[in-house]
Write an enzyme that holds these catalytic residues in place. Structure first.
Site, PDB file in Angstrom:
ATOM      1  N   ASP A 145      41.270  45.148  32.468  1.00 44.80           N
ATOM      2  CA  ASP A 145      41.171  46.033  33.622  1.00 44.80           C
ATOM      3  C   ASP A 145      40.517  47.369  33.312  1.00 44.80           C
ATOM      4  O   ASP A 145      39.857  47.955  34.167  1.00 44.80           O
ATOM      5  CB  ASP A 145      42.548  46.234  34.263  1.00 44.80           C
ATOM      6  CG  ASP A 145      43.015  44.983  34.995  1.00 44.80           C
ATOM      7  OD1 ASP A 145      42.148  44.151  35.326  1.00 44.80           O
ATOM      8  OD2 ASP A 145      44.227  44.837  35.229  1.00 44.80           O
TER       9      ASP A 145
ATOM     10  N   SER B 228      55.096  40.748  32.865  1.00 43.40           N
ATOM     11  CA  SER B 228      54.158  41.645  33.522  1.00 43.40           C
ATOM     12  C   SER B 228      53.440  40.830  34.591  1.00 43.40           C
ATOM     13  O   SER B 228      52.764  39.846  34.287  1.00 43.40           O
ATOM     14  CB  SER B 228      53.180  42.180  32.467  1.00 43.40           C
ATOM     15  OG  SER B 228      52.082  42.751  33.111  1.00 43.40           O
TER      16      SER B 228
ATOM     17  N   ASP C  41      53.721  51.915  33.298  1.00 45.00           N
ATOM     18  CA  ASP C  41      52.499  52.566  32.808  1.00 45.00           C
ATOM     19  C   ASP C  41      52.070  53.728  33.701  1.00 45.00           C
ATOM     20  O   ASP C  41      51.874  54.851  33.236  1.00 45.00           O
ATOM     21  CB  ASP C  41      51.329  51.561  32.742  1.00 45.00           C
ATOM     22  CG  ASP C  41      51.557  50.461  31.719  1.00 45.00           C
ATOM     23  OD1 ASP C  41      52.225  50.724  30.705  1.00 45.00           O
ATOM     24  OD2 ASP C  41      51.066  49.339  31.950  1.00 45.00           O
TER      25      ASP C  41
ATOM     26  N   ARG D 123      39.945  44.272  41.318  1.00 44.60           N
ATOM     27  CA  ARG D 123      39.720  45.538  40.609  1.00 44.60           C
ATOM     28  C   ARG D 123      38.580  46.394  41.148  1.00 44.60           C
ATOM     29  O   ARG D 123      38.753  47.602  41.341  1.00 44.60           O
ATOM     30  CB  ARG D 123      39.560  45.303  39.098  1.00 44.60           C
ATOM     31  CG  ARG D 123      40.799  44.732  38.407  1.00 44.60           C
ATOM     32  CD  ARG D 123      42.049  45.376  38.894  1.00 44.60           C
ATOM     33  NE  ARG D 123      43.249  45.018  38.161  1.00 44.60           N
ATOM     34  CZ  ARG D 123      44.436  44.844  38.711  1.00 44.60           C
ATOM     35  NH1 ARG D 123      44.589  44.968  40.018  1.00 44.60           N
ATOM     36  NH2 ARG D 123      45.494  44.553  37.968  1.00 44.60           N
TER      37      ARG D 123
HETATM   38  N1  ARG Z   1      44.165  38.047  32.545  1.00 46.13           N
HETATM   39  C1  ARG Z   1      43.934  38.194  33.925  1.00 46.13           C
HETATM   40  C2  ARG Z   1      42.689  39.000  34.172  1.00 46.13           C
HETATM   41  O1  ARG Z   1      42.289  39.723  33.322  1.00 46.13           O
HETATM   42  C3  ARG Z   1      45.129  38.722  34.687  1.00 46.13           C
HETATM   43  C4  ARG Z   1      45.814  39.912  34.171  1.00 46.13           C
HETATM   44  C5  ARG Z   1      46.879  40.365  35.121  1.00 46.13           C
HETATM   45  N2  ARG Z   1      47.777  41.328  34.595  1.00 46.13           N
HETATM   46  C6  ARG Z   1      49.107  41.149  34.458  1.00 46.13           C
HETATM   47  N3  ARG Z   1      49.791  42.134  33.985  1.00 46.13           N
HETATM   48  N4  ARG Z   1      49.696  40.052  34.766  1.00 46.13           N
HETATM   49  O2  ARG Z   1      42.088  38.906  35.209  1.00 46.13           O
END
Ligand code: ARG
Length: 394
Positions: A122, A170, A13, A93
């Site tokens: 995110d 991912s 990305d 984040r």
């Molecule tokens: N769903 C989780 C969150 O929003 C983790 C997302 C992490 N991303 C990944 N590509 N594994 O906090």
């Protein structure tokens, strides 16, 4: 030419974003990678790949200590879990966004870019923090062009962007946890394969021997493991190692994302589960009944704010102030027994305990004279008696 600072991880990305920002937005791209405890190669590789793709300057920012002390430890102090998940990605984040804003200000950039898609959490978390902490413009090229993964790969090939090694899943990793998504995991009817796990043993491979680990807390923060004083980063790593060895901290769940999508999520957060479990047990010893009830509500609200990326919502700070005051008494030691995927708190002690062994003992007759309870017990269910008389008699 306007300068843009891109939060860069070196994945597909953000690699595609570098070129898109130059080609479609006509901007000079500066990349920045914030180290919150990703695997070392995920920090080293972007340093080279950013330049190759066309970044004019690359920053690597070590934020591990800050992440451990000011973010992960707040998760412990609030026992924050969102639907059972210790928020490892979510807590990182706002810190990453803050660091990117600092770079943008230093570089006199007009814009910040991120590589989030329009489906995840995110985008909300990054943008909430960037908007509250700066007046910079924000662009999200993958979301702007509604790109699929395959389209991104095609674009990368056409533009000579070295494709990061093909990944089945991912993965987002920092010292507080690993999150594994995508691939066959997208079907909740498929069992997660053993290969997704790196920090935890399966219960089959976990040692046959029981291990007892002792954690000391000062003001709600873990400071020692097995009497060894450790800085926050080392302590979290040690907790991950011990609990992971015993197969503790695997979470396989259906999660409700901010936009309402349900997603299948897999996490490995052994240290977080160990530290939160021990911390919550210590609170039971030192908090009053009312404080315990309140702490449960605080915990839920806190987790919700963090999950939703509302780090700069004033209530988050308010809750920290109240909680920090409460945590002043959360001092003491907890021993946890680990064995084959299970963890059990077996001892707790605190100089601030409200538990009084003498008063509660069957041998005491001085501190509480049992006879004085007769009246209190007699009227205990006065409303139930009324109800029975008025409504149930016939
Ligand atoms: N769903 C989780 C969150 O929003 C983790 C997302 C992490 N991303 C990944 N590509 N594994 O906090």
């Amino acid at each position: 030419m306007d300068k843009v600072v891109l939060a860069f991880s070196g994945g597909l990305d953000t690699s595609v974003c570098v070129k898109l920002l130059q080609e479609k937005y006509g901007m000079e791209v500066i990349t920045a990678c914030v180290d919150v405890g990703q695997p070392e190669e995920e920090i080293k590789k972007p340093e080279e790949s950013a330049k190759t793709i066309g970044s004019s300057k690359h920053y690597t920012i070590d934020a591990k200590d800050e992440f451990a002390k000011d973010y992960a430890f707040r998760c412990v102090k609030t026992n924050a879990l969102y639907e059972g998940y210790p928020l490892s990605t979510a807590f990182a984040r706002p810190l990453i966004a803050k660091k990117i804003v600092e770079v943008a200000e230093k570089e006199n950039a007009t814009t910040i870019a991120h590589g989030c898609t329009g489906k995840g959490n995110d985008q909300f978390r990054f943008e909430a923090t960037i908007r509250s902490e700066s007046d910079l413009d924000i662009v999200a090229p993958i979301r702007d062009y509604n790109l699929t993964r395959t389209e991104e790969q095609d674009y990368a090939r056409e533009h000579g962007i070295p494709l990061p090694s093909e990944k089945i899943y991912s993965i987002d990793e920092n010292i507080w946890g690993r999150s594994i998504e995508g691939g066959l995991l997208e079907n909740p009817a498929t069992a997660a394969p053993e290969e997704i796990y790196e920090w935890t043993n399966s219960t089959v491979d976990a040692p046959d021997e029981v291990e007892i680990v002792k954690i000391r807390f000062v003001k709600g923060e873990p400071v020692c493991i097995n009497d060894e004083k450790l800085d926050p980063v080392s302590l979290i790593r040690k907790a991950n190692e011990i609990a992971g060895k015993h197969g503790v901290g695997r979470i396989d769940m259906i999660e409700d994302r901010i936009i309402g999508l349900k997603s299948r999520e897999n996490y490995e957060t052994p240290g977080a589960i160990l530290l939160i479990t021990a911390h919550a047990a210590l609170e039971k010893l030192v908090f009053s009944r009312e404080e315990i009830k309140f702490a449960e509500r605080l915990s839920q609200k806190y987790a919700e704010l963090v999950y939703n990326g509302l780090w700069n919502e004033p209530l988050r700070e308010d809750l920290d102030v109240v909680n920090d005051h409460m945590q002043k008494r959360v001092n003491g030691c907890v021993e946890v027994r680990l064995h084959k995927g299970s963890l059990k708190v077996i001892t707790k002690s605190s100089p601030n305990a409200l538990y009084n062994e003498e008063t509660v003992s069957f041998e005491d007759k001085e501190l509480i004279d049992q006879r004085e309870m007769i009246g209190m017990v007699k009227y205990h269910d006065i409303q139930g008696s009324e109800y029975y008389n008025v409504c149930k008699k016939d």
